[in-house]
Structure formats: C-alpha cells, structure tokens
Design a protein around this motif. Structure first.
Motif, PDB file in Angstrom:
ATOM      1  N   ASP A  61       0.963  -1.187   0.055  1.00  0.00           N
ATOM      2  CA  ASP A  61      -0.030  -0.006   0.097  1.00  0.00           C
ATOM      3  C   ASP A  61       0.944   1.208   0.067  1.00  0.00           C
ATOM      4  O   ASP A  61       1.789   1.409   0.806  1.00  0.00           O
ATOM      5  CB  ASP A  61      -0.758  -0.131   1.252  1.00  0.00           C
ATOM      6  N   GLY A  98      -6.162   2.586  -0.466  1.00  0.00           N
ATOM      7  CA  GLY A  98      -7.395   3.090  -0.472  1.00  0.00           C
ATOM      8  C   GLY A  98      -8.122   2.694  -1.745  1.00  0.00           C
ATOM      9  O   GLY A  98      -7.929   1.882  -2.544  1.00  0.00           O
ATOM     10  N   GLY A 131      -3.943  -1.524   3.921  1.00  0.00           N
ATOM     11  CA  GLY A 131      -5.316  -1.659   4.172  1.00  0.00           C
ATOM     12  C   GLY A 131      -6.391  -2.367   3.586  1.00  0.00           C
ATOM     13  O   GLY A 131      -5.801  -3.043   2.593  1.00  0.00           O
ATOM     14  N   GLY A 132      -7.433  -2.545   3.930  1.00  0.00           N
ATOM     15  CA  GLY A 132      -8.706  -3.450   3.594  1.00  0.00           C
ATOM     16  C   GLY A 132      -8.571  -3.349   1.927  1.00  0.00           C
ATOM     17  O   GLY A 132      -8.879  -4.309   1.301  1.00  0.00           O
ATOM     18  N   ALA A 133      -8.369  -2.275   1.484  1.00  0.00           N
ATOM     19  CA  ALA A 133      -8.842  -1.941  -0.034  1.00  0.00           C
ATOM     20  C   ALA A 133      -7.642  -2.565  -0.878  1.00  0.00           C
ATOM     21  O   ALA A 133      -8.073  -3.407  -1.569  1.00  0.00           O
ATOM     22  CB  ALA A 133      -8.686  -0.519  -0.453  1.00  0.00           C
ATOM     23  N   ASP A 136      -8.114  -6.481  -0.492  1.00  0.00           N
ATOM     24  CA  ASP A 136      -9.123  -7.086  -1.279  1.00  0.00           C
ATOM     25  C   ASP A 136      -8.756  -7.014  -2.820  1.00  0.00           C
ATOM     26  O   ASP A 136      -9.131  -8.181  -3.443  1.00  0.00           O
ATOM     27  CB  ASP A 136     -10.221  -5.959  -1.180  1.00  0.00           C
ATOM     28  N   THR A 156      -2.738  -3.421   7.714  1.00  0.00           N
ATOM     29  CA  THR A 156      -2.097  -2.417   8.256  1.00  0.00           C
ATOM     30  C   THR A 156      -3.031  -1.130   8.779  1.00  0.00           C
ATOM     31  O   THR A 156      -2.721  -0.180   9.031  1.00  0.00           O
ATOM     32  CB  THR A 156      -1.095  -1.734   6.970  1.00  0.00           C
ATOM     33  N   THR A 157      -4.305  -1.491   8.676  1.00  0.00           N
ATOM     34  CA  THR A 157      -5.129  -0.517   9.446  1.00  0.00           C
ATOM     35  C   THR A 157      -6.030  -1.388  10.389  1.00  0.00           C
ATOM     36  O   THR A 157      -5.890  -2.522  10.587  1.00  0.00           O
ATOM     37  CB  THR A 157      -6.247  -0.023   8.267  1.00  0.00           C
ATOM     38  N   LEU A 159      -9.047  -1.374  10.831  1.00  0.00           N
ATOM     39  CA  LEU A 159     -10.348  -2.286  10.316  1.00  0.00           C
ATOM     40  C   LEU A 159      -9.874  -3.687   9.634  1.00  0.00           C
ATOM     41  O   LEU A 159     -10.282  -4.538   9.716  1.00  0.00           O
ATOM     42  CB  LEU A 159     -11.010  -1.358   9.167  1.00  0.00           C
ATOM     43  N   SER A 164     -11.545  -7.206   8.183  1.00  0.00           N
ATOM     44  CA  SER A 164     -11.481  -7.910   6.878  1.00  0.00           C
ATOM     45  C   SER A 164     -10.358  -8.629   6.438  1.00  0.00           C
ATOM     46  O   SER A 164     -10.420  -9.748   5.973  1.00  0.00           O
ATOM     47  CB  SER A 164     -11.467  -6.807   5.839  1.00  0.00           C
ATOM     48  N   LYS A 169     -12.643 -13.206   2.113  1.00  0.00           N
ATOM     49  CA  LYS A 169     -13.430 -12.571   0.917  1.00  0.00           C
ATOM     50  C   LYS A 169     -12.320 -11.519   0.351  1.00  0.00           C
ATOM     51  O   LYS A 169     -11.508 -11.013   0.980  1.00  0.00           O
ATOM     52  CB  LYS A 169     -14.500 -11.890   1.440  1.00  0.00           C
ATOM     53  N   PHE A 196       2.014  -1.118  12.623  1.00  0.00           N
ATOM     54  CA  PHE A 196       1.524  -0.273  11.665  1.00  0.00           C
ATOM     55  C   PHE A 196       0.285   0.575  11.826  1.00  0.00           C
ATOM     56  O   PHE A 196       0.158   1.661  11.293  1.00  0.00           O
ATOM     57  CB  PHE A 196       0.850  -1.326  10.492  1.00  0.00           C
ATOM     58  N   THR A 199       1.135   4.254  12.870  1.00  0.00           N
ATOM     59  CA  THR A 199       1.416   5.553  11.889  1.00  0.00           C
ATOM     60  C   THR A 199       0.050   5.894  11.430  1.00  0.00           C
ATOM     61  O   THR A 199       0.024   6.772  10.234  1.00  0.00           O
ATOM     62  CB  THR A 199       2.326   5.202  10.811  1.00  0.00           C
ATOM     63  N   LEU A 200      -1.079   5.191  11.594  1.00  0.00           N
ATOM     64  CA  LEU A 200      -2.409   5.577  10.934  1.00  0.00           C
ATOM     65  C   LEU A 200      -2.766   6.691  11.354  1.00  0.00           C
ATOM     66  O   LEU A 200      -2.791   7.092  12.656  1.00  0.00           O
ATOM     67  CB  LEU A 200      -3.294   4.306  11.582  1.00  0.00           C
ATOM     68  N   PRO A 201      -3.364   7.410  10.433  1.00  0.00           N
ATOM     69  CA  PRO A 201      -3.994   8.925  10.862  1.00  0.00           C
ATOM     70  C   PRO A 201      -5.311   8.598  11.859  1.00  0.00           C
ATOM     71  O   PRO A 201      -5.833   7.391  11.822  1.00  0.00           O
ATOM     72  CB  PRO A 201      -4.547   9.079   9.654  1.00  0.00           C
ATOM     73  N   HIS A 292     -15.980   3.472   5.772  1.00  0.00           N
ATOM     74  CA  HIS A 292     -16.520   2.238   5.830  1.00  0.00           C
ATOM     75  C   HIS A 292     -16.952   2.273   7.227  1.00  0.00           C
ATOM     76  O   HIS A 292     -18.148   2.059   7.782  1.00  0.00           O
ATOM     77  CB  HIS A 292     -15.765   1.065   5.658  1.00  0.00           C
TER      78      HIS A 292
HETATM   79  N1  LIG Z   1     -13.051  -8.356   2.329  1.00  0.00           N
HETATM   80  C1  LIG Z   1     -13.612  -8.260   3.273  1.00  0.00           C
HETATM   81  O1  LIG Z   1     -14.225  -8.914   4.096  1.00  0.00           O
HETATM   82  C2  LIG Z   1     -14.063  -6.592   3.611  1.00  0.00           C
HETATM   83  C3  LIG Z   1     -14.472  -6.428   4.902  1.00  0.00           C
HETATM   84  C4  LIG Z   1     -14.641  -5.134   5.111  1.00  0.00           C
HETATM   85  C5  LIG Z   1     -14.196  -4.229   4.563  1.00  0.00           C
HETATM   86  N2  LIG Z   1     -13.532  -4.612   3.573  1.00  0.00           N
HETATM   87  C6  LIG Z   1     -12.933  -3.265   2.387  1.00  0.00           C
HETATM   88  O2  LIG Z   1     -11.827  -2.862   3.104  1.00  0.00           O
HETATM   89  C7  LIG Z   1     -11.810  -1.366   2.543  1.00  0.00           C
HETATM   90  C8  LIG Z   1     -11.685  -0.159   3.791  1.00  0.00           C
HETATM   91  O3  LIG Z   1     -10.173  -0.872   4.332  1.00  0.00           O
HETATM   92  P1  LIG Z   1      -9.378   0.001   5.582  1.00  0.00           P
HETATM   93  O4  LIG Z   1     -10.350   0.759   6.312  1.00  0.00           O
HETATM   94  O5  LIG Z   1      -8.330  -0.676   5.832  1.00  0.00           O
HETATM   95  O6  LIG Z   1      -9.294   1.270   4.557  1.00  0.00           O
HETATM   96  P2  LIG Z   1      -8.168   1.439   3.260  1.00  0.00           P
HETATM   97  O7  LIG Z   1      -7.812   0.269   2.764  1.00  0.00           O
HETATM   98  O8  LIG Z   1      -9.077   2.408   2.024  1.00  0.00           O
HETATM   99  O9  LIG Z   1      -7.206   2.657   3.613  1.00  0.00           O
HETATM  100  C9  LIG Z   1      -7.262   3.862   4.019  1.00  0.00           C
HETATM  101  C10 LIG Z   1      -6.283   4.736   3.750  1.00  0.00           C
HETATM  102  O10 LIG Z   1      -5.096   4.503   4.904  1.00  0.00           O
HETATM  103  C11 LIG Z   1      -3.686   4.368   4.142  1.00  0.00           C
HETATM  104  N3  LIG Z   1      -2.976   3.317   4.957  1.00  0.00           N
HETATM  105  C12 LIG Z   1      -3.144   1.966   5.290  1.00  0.00           C
HETATM  106  N4  LIG Z   1      -2.375   1.575   6.386  1.00  0.00           N
HETATM  107  C13 LIG Z   1      -1.646   2.681   6.606  1.00  0.00           C
HETATM  108  C14 LIG Z   1      -1.079   2.732   7.472  1.00  0.00           C
HETATM  109  N5  LIG Z   1      -0.476   1.646   8.638  1.00  0.00           N
HETATM  110  N6  LIG Z   1      -0.626   4.080   8.061  1.00  0.00           N
HETATM  111  C15 LIG Z   1      -0.867   5.104   7.239  1.00  0.00           C
HETATM  112  N7  LIG Z   1      -1.687   4.832   6.105  1.00  0.00           N
HETATM  113  C16 LIG Z   1      -2.249   3.882   6.055  1.00  0.00           C
HETATM  114  C17 LIG Z   1      -4.310   3.769   2.872  1.00  0.00           C
HETATM  115  O11 LIG Z   1      -3.139   4.223   1.776  1.00  0.00           O
HETATM  116  C18 LIG Z   1      -5.353   4.450   2.467  1.00  0.00           C
HETATM  117  O12 LIG Z   1      -4.980   5.871   1.890  1.00  0.00           O
HETATM  118  C19 LIG Z   1     -13.036  -1.345   1.974  1.00  0.00           C
HETATM  119  O13 LIG Z   1     -12.781  -1.221   0.422  1.00  0.00           O
HETATM  120  C20 LIG Z   1     -13.996  -2.341   2.336  1.00  0.00           C
HETATM  121  O14 LIG Z   1     -14.941  -2.533   1.153  1.00  0.00           O
HETATM  122  C21 LIG Z   1     -13.303  -5.569   2.964  1.00  0.00           C
END
Ligand SMILES: NC(=O)c1ccc[n+]([C@@H]2O[C@H](COP(=O)([O-])OP(=O)(O)OC[C@H]3O[C@@H](n4cnc5c(N)ncnc54)[C@H](O)[C@@H]3O)[C@@H](O)[C@H]2O)c1
Ligand SMILES: [Zn+2]
Length: 398
Positions: A61, A98, A131-133, A136, A156-157, A159, A164, A169, A196, A199-201, A292
């Motif tokens: 990511d 993202g 992150g989750g995106a 996925d 790394t997030t 969530l 996820s 999935k 990880f 460092t997350l916002p 989300h």
């Molecule tokens: N497969 C599944 O079962 C499932 C379940 C729930 C959600 N999701 C999916 O997960 C996605 C959301 O994931 P998310 O909430 O992790 O957000 P994300 O993946 O969209 O990441 C959010 C932001 O954080 C940044 N980032 C990631 N790790 C970081 C870190 N350690 N430090 C600083 N920045 C970091 C990314 O570059 C991005 O800009 C959605 O697409 C959602 O549909 C999937």
C-alpha cells in the motif's frame, strides 16, 4: 406422466458429486514483522515446505511509504536476511492505497501482468501489505491468477486487522457497486503487526473501532462491557487497549467464519453485518468520502434505535450505544443521510434493497435484542425506520 416425459426421464441420470475441503490458516499477531530477527513471516511461509526457498512477490500500500524506516527497503532487507527461505521474485511493488485500487481496474490487470512476467506459479506467494482495499484487490489477483496462488495478508489498518484481513473474501468495485467482482478465497496466512497501527491517521484508528463495537453488540456482551470500561484508553489510542481490542475483535470474526456454519455466505444471512445495510448505501451516496467504519457507526446507531422502536431492544440501550460511539470519536449523522429521491423518499432506505440483492434470497437484517445479542429479522417497517432516522437526525441537531 405423458409418454414423452417418461421417455425423457428414462434418458436422464443424475450422479451426485460430493466432497468437502477443510481449510485452515494461521492468524499471527506480532510486532515489527519486518524486523530482521522476527521469525513470524518466515515461519508462515515455510509452514508446508520448511526446507524450500519460496518465491515471493510483495505488493505494498503506497500509503505506507511515508513510514520510517522506509518499508520497501525493510522488506527487501528482511528477505535478504532470510534468503535461505525467501526468494523475492522482484523488489516490493508499491500500489495505490484506498478505494482507488478497487475502482480503477487497470491496477488489477497490471498486478496480474507482473505475476505473468515473473512466471509465478501456484506454489509461490503473493503477499499484500496494506489497508483493506489493497488486501481486497491483491486478494482477488492472487485468487484468480492460475486459479489461486498462495496469498499472505499483512493488514495495516485497524479495520483490516480486526475484521476484513482475517476473513475469506476479496473483491473490487464495478459500475459504482462495491465488491461487485470478487471471490471467497481463504488466505494462506495472516500476519497482524500492531506497529502499523501507530502510523495510521487518527481518523482511521477511530473508524476501525466501529467493527469492534459491532461484533461486541451482536455476539459478546462481555466484550461490549470491556470496550465501555476502556473507552478512555481507546479514545486516546493507548497501545495495550488497541492491541486487546483488535485481537478480541479478530477472534470473534474468525469464530463466526469458522464456526458460524456458512463461511462462504451461501445463505441469505449476513450475521456480521449489523448496521451495514445503511452503511454501504451511505458510503456510495458520499462516494466513499465517509469511511466504512464511520458509516457503520451511523448504521449501528440507526438500527439500535429501530430495534428499540420494534420492541426488541430495551429502551435506553440505543442511547448507551450512541454515547459510546461518540466518546470513541464518531459523528452519528451525515448530511447525505437526508438526501431524497424524486418521490421525496430518503435515498438511504434503498440500501435495504441493495443489501438483499447482493446476497439474494430473503431480506435478512441483524438487529439487537440486547447489548451483546444480535437477532435476525426478515422485514423492516419503512415507517418505523423513518422514525428512527428522524430520531438520529434530531439527536445530532442535524
Ligand atoms: N474483504 C472483506 O471481508 C472486507 C470487509 C470489510 C471491509 N472491506 C474493505 O476494506 C476497505 C477499507 O479498508 P480500510 O478501512 O483498511 O481502509 P483503506 O484500505 O481504504 O485505507 C485507508 C487509507 O489508509 C492508508 N493506510 C493503510 N495503512 C496505513 C498505515 N498503517 N499508516 C498510514 N496509512 C495507512 C491507505 O493508503 C489509505 O489511504 C473497503 O474497500 C472495504 O470494502 C473488505
Ligand atoms: Zn464492516
């Protein structure tokens, strides 16, 4: 029966094919996964063939590249240190973090092109760090290349670590529909690294906590009580509290997938999706400007109020949930919730239809019968839901 039907029956024979495939994968919790002497990643890579040198491609990511020390270099140094076990097929590759990576599908194609160019085979590994995106999108690439290359997730997030990333999935978006293209594909392993999260916002630290409140509300009153008792520590992202929250939430999600009886969601129920029917709609109404987890927090507040109005949840429960969510840092209203269509109806209510359409079958929505007890219903009364919306709006002064 007519003669024609009888002769067609005579020409027909049905043979039943039946088998079941057991799945298992480790979910490891560690700190400093790419520290040279941390064996966690090496161990999961080698768990089936300890003596082999494994070919590996790593997608990272790009939201992580700002970290210190630089992550791509750290991964390379880790592979070098463990070169008897790890053969990096190419330098780690940064990919967009993202929702963009799930929406612009040329990224999926270009990752597949990379695996093609590198002659990756089904016993090689595709590792996703992000992150989750990113998980996925890379998960989909791994699941479809050669019909399935081994896939390791390093979420790394908050969530992705507590929800996820530990699941089965993957998916990308098409025509504005979230996760329209995707598959169920259990990973080879998951490695969660608490560092990880640091460092997350703040906004993303808060957002991921929604899933912990969610799973506590539907499954685990004791965990809900723990979150309430530790809300001071969680609201300030205290390390130990965050670690416990993430681990317990991940365990509860794993338990549901492993023991809930429907890991690949063949039925009509989505037992883990409390508060999600409106959340998914709110995400698309705001073109993903609402995270989300932020949308799920609002969806949980709405469905908690509905649960009270429906006589399922004792009154006062919804206020306790809202107070906790607000203390953790969530705002329980968004202007997009008030958007209406040509007929004057709230657009958010279309989320119920979308929710049912994604799964097929009977509408199944999880509501609350207590703080720790989810209950499935198959009907939502539109007028009652409108009243829950009005309550939420008035409560937020919206
Ligand atoms: N497969 C599944 O079962 C499932 C379940 C729930 C959600 N999701 C999916 O997960 C996605 C959301 O994931 P998310 O909430 O992790 O957000 P994300 O993946 O969209 O990441 C959010 C932001 O954080 C940044 N980032 C990631 N790790 C970081 C870190 N350690 N430090 C600083 N920045 C970091 C990314 O570059 C991005 O800009 C959605 O697409 C959602 O549909 C999937
Ligand atoms: Zn969710």
């Amino acid at each position: 029966m007519t003669t024609d039907a009888r002769s067609a029956q005579a020409r027909t024979a049905t043979h039943w094919q039946r088998f079941s495939v057991p799945y298992e994968y480790p979910v490891v919790f560690t700190e400093g996964v790419f520290d040279a002497d941390n064996p966690a990643l090496r161990d999961v890579l080698c768990r089936l063939e300890p003596a082999k040198r494994h070919r590996v491609v790593v997608f990272v990511d790009d939201g992580l590249s700002a970290g210190k020390p630089p992550l791509l270099e750290a991964i390379q140094a880790y592979a070098e240190r463990h070169r008897d076990a790890i053969d990096l097929a190419c330098a780690p590759i940064a990919v967009p973090g993202g929702e963009r990576i799930k929406t612009e599908l040329h990224f999926v194609e270009s990752m597949q092109q990379t695996l093609f160019d590198l002659h990756l085979d089904r016993h090689s590994y595709v590792i996703a760090v992000g992150g989750g995106a990113v998980l996925d999108a890379v998960g989909l690439v791994a699941a479809t290349t050669h019909r399935g290359v081994r896939h390791i997730r390093i979420p790394t997030t908050v969530l992705a670590q507590n929800d996820s990333g530990v699941g089965v999935k993957n998916g990308v978006n098409l025509q504005g529909v979230k996760n329209f293209v995707g598959s169920f594909a259990p990973p080879f392993a998951v490695v969660n690294d608490l560092e990880f999260i640091l460092t997350l916002p703040d906004r993303d630290k808060v957002a991921g906590m929604a899933e912990a409140v969610k799973v506590a509300l539907i499954r685990d009153a004791e965990f809900f009580g723990w979150i309430e008792r530790h809300m001071d520590h969680l609201a300030t992202f205290e390390r130990a509290a965050m670690a416990t929250m993430i681990r317990r939430c991940a365990e509860l999600h794993m338990r549901q997938i492993g023991h809930g009886g429907d890991p690949f969601e063949m039925g009509s129920a989505r037992p883990l999706d409390y508060g999600h029917w409106s959340a998914h709609k709110l995400e698309s109404l705001t073109r993903h400007h609402v995270r989300h987890g932020e949308a799920v927090a609002i969806g949980m507040a709405l469905d908690a109020r509905y649960s009270v109005l429906a006589g399922l949840l004792p009154a006062g429960g919804e206020e306790r949930i809202c107070a906790l969510l607000e203390y953790l840092g969530f705002h329980l209203w968004h202007p997009a919730l008030a958007k209406t269509g040509a007929d004057g109806e709230w657009l958010i209510l279309e989320g119920l239809k979308d929710f049912q359409e994604h799964l097929g079958g009977e509408l199944t929505v999880t509501l609350l019968a207590g703080l720790g007890t989810g209950v499935e219903v198959h009907e939502i009364d539109a007028e009652r839901m409108r009243r829950a919306m009005v309550w939420l709006q008035a409560r937020a002064g919206g």
